[in-house]
Design a protein around this motif. Sequence first.
Motif, PDB file in Angstrom:
ATOM      1  N   SER A   2     -81.971 -20.684   9.554  1.00  0.00           N
ATOM      2  CA  SER A   2     -82.585 -20.338  10.624  1.00  0.00           C
ATOM      3  C   SER A   2     -83.615 -19.272   9.991  1.00  0.00           C
ATOM      4  CB  SER A   2     -81.692 -19.733  11.433  1.00  0.00           C
ATOM      5  OG  SER A   2     -82.375 -19.048  12.497  1.00  0.00           O
ATOM      6  N   LEU A   3     -85.120 -19.352  10.821  1.00  0.00           N
ATOM      7  CA  LEU A   3     -85.911 -18.316  10.294  1.00  0.00           C
ATOM      8  C   LEU A   3     -85.672 -17.174  10.827  1.00  0.00           C
ATOM      9  CD1 LEU A   3     -89.203 -20.647  10.435  1.00  0.00           C
ATOM     10  CD2 LEU A   3     -87.824 -20.018   8.382  1.00  0.00           C
ATOM     11  N   THR A   4     -84.705 -16.995  11.722  1.00  0.00           N
ATOM     12  CA  THR A   4     -84.329 -15.684  12.475  1.00  0.00           C
ATOM     13  C   THR A   4     -83.082 -14.958  11.983  1.00  0.00           C
ATOM     14  OG1 THR A   4     -83.376 -16.852  14.511  1.00  0.00           O
ATOM     15  CG2 THR A   4     -85.779 -16.294  14.626  1.00  0.00           C
ATOM     16  N   GLY A   5     -82.214 -15.868  11.184  1.00  0.00           N
ATOM     17  CA  GLY A   5     -80.990 -15.262  10.926  1.00  0.00           C
ATOM     18  C   GLY A   5     -81.118 -14.576   9.848  1.00  0.00           C
ATOM     19  N   PHE A   9     -83.347 -13.508   6.335  1.00  0.00           N
ATOM     20  CA  PHE A   9     -84.239 -12.325   6.096  1.00  0.00           C
ATOM     21  C   PHE A   9     -83.619 -11.519   5.017  1.00  0.00           C
ATOM     22  CE2 PHE A   9     -84.155  -7.577   6.903  1.00  0.00           C
ATOM     23  CZ  PHE A   9     -85.381  -7.546   7.239  1.00  0.00           C
ATOM     24  N   ALA A  10     -82.325 -11.588   4.491  1.00  0.00           N
ATOM     25  CA  ALA A  10     -81.876 -10.902   3.574  1.00  0.00           C
ATOM     26  C   ALA A  10     -82.335 -11.547   2.204  1.00  0.00           C
ATOM     27  CB  ALA A  10     -80.387 -10.935   3.357  1.00  0.00           C
ATOM     28  N   THR A  11     -82.589 -12.682   1.998  1.00  0.00           N
ATOM     29  CA  THR A  11     -83.210 -13.591   1.117  1.00  0.00           C
ATOM     30  C   THR A  11     -84.568 -13.280   0.721  1.00  0.00           C
ATOM     31  OG1 THR A  11     -81.770 -15.617   1.381  1.00  0.00           O
ATOM     32  CG2 THR A  11     -83.749 -15.786   0.020  1.00  0.00           C
ATOM     33  N   LEU A  15     -86.013 -11.133  -2.598  1.00  0.00           N
ATOM     34  CA  LEU A  15     -87.084 -11.689  -3.057  1.00  0.00           C
ATOM     35  C   LEU A  15     -88.353 -10.678  -3.183  1.00  0.00           C
ATOM     36  CD1 LEU A  15     -87.311 -15.397  -2.070  1.00  0.00           C
ATOM     37  CD2 LEU A  15     -86.690 -14.580  -4.254  1.00  0.00           C
ATOM     38  N   THR A  16     -88.595  -9.932  -2.222  1.00  0.00           N
ATOM     39  CA  THR A  16     -89.660  -8.972  -2.128  1.00  0.00           C
ATOM     40  C   THR A  16     -89.331  -7.585  -3.106  1.00  0.00           C
ATOM     41  OG1 THR A  16     -90.279  -9.547   0.133  1.00  0.00           O
ATOM     42  CG2 THR A  16     -91.056  -7.486  -0.748  1.00  0.00           C
ATOM     43  N   ALA A  54     -94.651 -12.057   3.191  1.00  0.00           N
ATOM     44  CA  ALA A  54     -93.794 -13.012   3.866  1.00  0.00           C
ATOM     45  C   ALA A  54     -92.818 -12.150   4.586  1.00  0.00           C
ATOM     46  CB  ALA A  54     -93.350 -13.786   2.835  1.00  0.00           C
ATOM     47  N   LEU A  55     -92.376 -10.823   3.819  1.00  0.00           N
ATOM     48  CA  LEU A  55     -91.270 -10.268   4.624  1.00  0.00           C
ATOM     49  C   LEU A  55     -91.711  -9.565   5.769  1.00  0.00           C
ATOM     50  CD1 LEU A  55     -88.495  -9.006   4.233  1.00  0.00           C
ATOM     51  CD2 LEU A  55     -89.621  -6.910   3.004  1.00  0.00           C
ATOM     52  N   VAL A  56     -92.596  -9.117   6.133  1.00  0.00           N
ATOM     53  CA  VAL A  56     -93.383  -8.653   7.158  1.00  0.00           C
ATOM     54  C   VAL A  56     -93.407  -9.753   8.471  1.00  0.00           C
ATOM     55  CG1 VAL A  56     -95.324  -7.662   8.494  1.00  0.00           C
ATOM     56  CG2 VAL A  56     -94.814  -6.810   6.290  1.00  0.00           C
ATOM     57  N   PHE A  57     -93.817 -11.162   7.911  1.00  0.00           N
ATOM     58  CA  PHE A  57     -93.721 -12.075   8.683  1.00  0.00           C
ATOM     59  C   PHE A  57     -92.171 -12.395   9.229  1.00  0.00           C
ATOM     60  CE2 PHE A  57     -92.990 -16.774   9.259  1.00  0.00           C
ATOM     61  CZ  PHE A  57     -93.573 -17.134  10.478  1.00  0.00           C
ATOM     62  N   VAL A  58     -91.540 -12.658   8.359  1.00  0.00           N
ATOM     63  CA  VAL A  58     -90.023 -12.572   8.585  1.00  0.00           C
ATOM     64  C   VAL A  58     -89.525 -11.734   9.577  1.00  0.00           C
ATOM     65  CG1 VAL A  58     -87.605 -13.071   7.744  1.00  0.00           C
ATOM     66  CG2 VAL A  58     -89.698 -14.189   6.588  1.00  0.00           C
TER      67      VAL A  58
END
Length: 367
Positions: A2-5, A9-11, A15-16, A54-58
Amino acid sequence: MSLTGTPFFATAAALTVAAVVLPLAVWSKVRGPAVVRVLLRALMVVLAQVTAVALVFVAVNRAENFYASWDDLLGTGRYVNAAEDLGPDGLGGKKPEAQPKVLQEFRPVDELGGRVRQTELDGKVSGVKGEVFVWLPPQYDDPAWKDRTFPVVELIPGVPGTGKSWFQGLKVHQHLEPLMRSGKIQPFVLVSPRTMLLGSADTGCANLPGKVNADSWLSVDVRKMVVDNFRVRPDAASWGVAGYSAGAYCAAKLAISHPDRYSAAVSLSGYNDPGQEPASLVGQDPELRRTHNLVALLTAAPAPPPVSLWMSGAQADGYASGLDLQKAARQPTAVHAERVQGGHNIETWVRQLPQTFTWLSGLLKAG
């Protein structure tokens, strides 16, 4: 995933961090010709920037639930099984009350507080298949209310947006539950169905033969499912619809088009002209854009529909459209235009929840 899970988010966060730490750790250790060193260092900088964006988007998507899955983001989900021409009433000759009951299984959505439930609905009239979220008020399971029926408010998100958006982004249930417990507003059943049915395109909640029957999905199939599974009444006096942004246009449009299904609508930062939404399929066709303008729909109705509309927003973000609709309305249609401070954002819409649902509370009928 899930994109909201939380796992996703942790992944993204890991990565960031790795992409930022990596250049600091190996910057001076890069070996090789000057051109290679410059290229590798540039790639590390670009990687750090890309992962940060990408992290901000997530994070934003996690908070507001614009996209629930990769299918939503990439537009690869299949939610339309058929799109027959169902005629002006969107029923295709079928009477919902004469059809077999649509009995569904619901599962709790724990991350939304437990009282929110989700089901997968196969719309027999519309040909649409998608998820529907339902929130039951605290009084629903109270033995003192066991013989009572409850009014329903159907919630339409903006574009992009999912059935979760009203609950995860606006947190509508968290804001309204205390008001229901205190008796300041009556208890509503809240229903939020999927509205992104054709990738990232905005259907305008319309029936478009050969493409999608979004109107019938929302105003026929979802309503029947709720009536068949919960203690609610099918008559329009017990049903309202609310939306924000593109969903605000849809909410007002559904009420104007179907006064036999809804008696009230709340439009937060909406518009009358579907062409104001760049992704609108209705707005991209000149004739559909003209006939689906809310003022045109209202004035073209055989008789003024007995519905009440709340239209609010900043001057050019809902309020002016409300005034235009107010001028076109004739009794028994009632249009309330409310000018508010704030931008086209969740914070502005959340601030209006107590006022708008108090307004709905005085209109919708319980049993």
